[in-house]
Design an enzyme around this catalytic site. Structure first.
Site, PDB file in Angstrom:
ATOM      1  CE  LYS A 129      -4.162   1.749   2.519  1.00  0.00           C
ATOM      2  NZ  LYS A 129      -4.948   1.355   3.831  1.00  0.00           N
ATOM      3  CB  SER A 208      -7.622   3.406   3.103  1.00  0.00           C
ATOM      4  OG  SER A 208      -6.898   2.720   4.091  1.00  0.00           O
ATOM      5  CB  SER A 232      -8.531   0.660   5.922  1.00  0.00           C
ATOM      6  OG  SER A 232      -9.147   1.911   6.077  1.00  0.00           O
TER       7      SER A 232
END
Length: 592
Positions: A129, A208, A232
């Site tokens: 990420k 996210s 997330s």
């Protein structure tokens, strides 16, 4: 890798796609190019072997000399080049670095001969990420403010989990798109735009960690990592038919990950099956001097490797309770000082709407898989009743947000700024209140004025270690909430809890939802982060329209091995996972 210096998200998008497009013209130490490697019978064979491949299966291929690491990496890079322009899951593609690592591993294997010893994740292509520091790459954190020309947040070293995974043999393909500062339930960023759901690009993959779940479920990488402040990892995993693991807080270090709310933040693996997730978690776990929450974890945690807990009969005789408040249709009121619903990863903790009827129906269907595997599911209004969310909301981390950002920049900031003050001096603009204290308004992606939201005045910020109110704010409320969570385990002899990972199906982002552009699929699971317990999302089936549903399991702290064992047993009993069918032409204009 030559570091790009874009000044807008459009330039970064073009750069990423251009890097993918030029792969066919690249060579690496005499290795064949992706275009050459992917032609004719070899293309068909690799598509058959590598689509949905697992770590154990890939390791067997390497041991049998069926493929080199370079060939496997080229296959994944070619898929990114083919589809990423549509789904926009991978923000930064490090083709040069990935091919160099692959070539080095191939050379080491050739030199080692028959006695060569591979690491537990040797040759495994992975994505991280974009809030996770990867040495030499830009830690965009989804935000265009870390892409200011000449002041990019170029990571001086790897985050702890990146270093651990590299040592185990992974090949880093790049970094995945995420909303600004991880502060949204959908996946739009000012750094790279919108990520689409791999099962239907018009729909949200959640946030996210939406970039990672789209990349992993679409086979752009074998494995990925996510971060989770309020939902997330888990909620996006639910949208995309992948396994999302949130470890006990303290089992895995978050050092080197740009924080949103560091006392709630966590990181874990995202994989297509439980075995791969267990292998990755075994590598990622461990104490780290840069993360005080990991102190003593080796003595508290169940021993690795976590694959030893994977047993198809692990659910037999187990008892799972259903949290009463999650099945209620009454929206939860927001906590004092917390972001509004839909304004970020903490929106789930603050309450973001009721459980949709179609999601309730999917949940009731999914828990039959637990019963089929030998478990008992207990419905009782005393299991986490309506009073429980208030206890979780009382865990106050708001005064310490800047503390987390300062610690991150001190160790992992670029050459010209190692603090919020130095960033403002270098760039001429302050960091948003989202990460230095304060919150965004309802009008944007949860990342302050730069992301379209209202910038509010920062809350008073203090350092946790020196704050005389730290116990009253954080430690004591957390212990009270944790005790309330554990109480029904003892009284009703429960092994774990089970509930929907999201309160709604993934929303269609081509049309308004409830009169406004969707803020993403919301969940009611942020309390998990408040008390630091482990949770895992498994594939729980598919809605009638074809989008995935995710089932979440949680248990007591430090029982991560047991949790993965139950997830594995559910997976083996149901076999719900099926890959998406990708499209090569866009169905939507790119959305910011």
């Amino acid at each position: 890798m030559t570091t790009a210096r874009p000044n807008t998200w459009l330039f970064l998008a073009a750069l990423s796609i251009t890097r993918c497009a030029t792969l066919a013209a690249q060579t690496n130490g005499g290795a064949t190019t992706p275009a050459a490697a992917m032609s004719g019978p070899r293309q068909a064979a690799m598509d058959r072997d590598l689509l949905e491949v697992t770590i154990p299966a890939l390791e067997k291929m390497y041991a049998a000399h069926r493929y080199t690491v370079t060939q496997v990496v080229q296959w994944y890079l070619a898929r990114i080049a083919k589809y990423n322009g549509i789904y926009r899951a991978v923000q930064t593609v490090d083709a040069q670095g990935a091919l160099a690592t692959a070539a080095g591993e191939d050379a080491a294997a050739k030199k080692g001969g028959a006695g060569f010893q591979r690491g537990p994740m040797w040759g495994v292509p992975i994505v991280f990420k974009a809030n996770t520091s990867v040495k030499g790459l830009i830690t965009t954190d989804g935000w265009r403010g870390y892409l200011v020309p000449g002041h990019e947040l170029i990571a001086p070293k790897d985050a702890t989990i990146v270093a651990k995974l590299r040592a185990a043999g992974v090949v880093v393909l790049g970094q995945t798109n995420m909303p600004d500062f991880a502060a949204s339930d959908t996946n739009r960023s000012t750094a790279f735009g919108r990520t689409g759901n791999a099962y239907d690009v018009r729909f949200s993959p959640g946030g996210s960690s939406g970039g990672t779940v789209t990349a992993v479920t679409a086979n752009f990488a074998l494995l990925g990592t996510g971060t989770d402040t309020g939902n997330s990892i888990r909620m996006p995993a639910a949208t995309s038919a992948v396994i999302g693991v949130l470890p006990t807080r303290g089992l895995v270090s978050i050092a080197g990950i740009a924080p949103l709310d560091w006392l709630r933040d966590n990181t874990g693996p995202i994989a297509r099956d439980v075995t791969d997730a267990a292998i990755a978690l075994s590598v990622m776990a461990g104490e780290d001097r840069l993360d005080f929450r990991t102190d003593g974890s080796a003595e508290k945690a169940q021993r690795g490797p976590y694959t030893q807990y994977l047993n198809a009969d692990a659910l037999r005789g187990k008892r799972f309770g259903v949290p009463a408040f999650i099945l209620k249709d009454t929206p939860r009121p927001p906590a004092a000082g917390a972001p509004a619903a839909g304004a970020g990863a903490l929106g789930a903790n603050a309450g973001s709407g009721s459980l949709r009827p179609e999601t309730r129906a999917m949940f009731m269907q999914a828990i039959e898989g637990l019963r089929t595997a030998g478990a008992t599911v207990v419905f009782d209004d005393s299991i986490l009743p309506d009073s429980f969310p208030a206890l979780a909301r009382a865990v106050n981390t708001q005064p310490y947000r800047r503390d987390g950002t300062e610690m991150f920049l001190k160790e992992f900031g670029p050459a010209d700024y190692h603090s919020a003050a130095e960033y403002e001096k270098a760039v001429g603009a302050p960091l948003p209140a989202t990460i230095i204290g304060g919150q965004a308004g309802r009008g944007g992606a949860g990342a302050g004025a730069d992301a379209g939201g209202q910038q509010r005045q920062p809350l008073e910020q203090v350092a946790l270690k020196t704050d005389p109110n730290a116990d009253a704010n954080f430690f004591s409320p957390q212990q009270r909430a944790l005790a309330a969570y554990n109480e029904p385990f003892d009284r009703l002899h429960l092994d774990g809890l089970v509930y929907p990972a999201a309160q709604m199906p993934p929303p269609d982002e081509t049309m308004p939802q409830d009169g406004r552009i969707s803020g993403g699929p919301h969940s009611n699971t942020g309390w998990v982060n408040s008390i630091g317990i482990p949770a895992v999302v498994v594939v729980g089936g598919f809605y009638p329209g074809g989008l995935p549903f995710g089932l979440e399991l949680s248990t007591r702290q430090w029982k991560d091995g047991d949790l993965l064992g139950w997830a594995y047993a559910y997976e083996q009993a149901t076999h719900y996972r099926r890959p998406p069918v990708l499209v090569e032409k866009g169905l939507l204009p790119d959305g910011r």
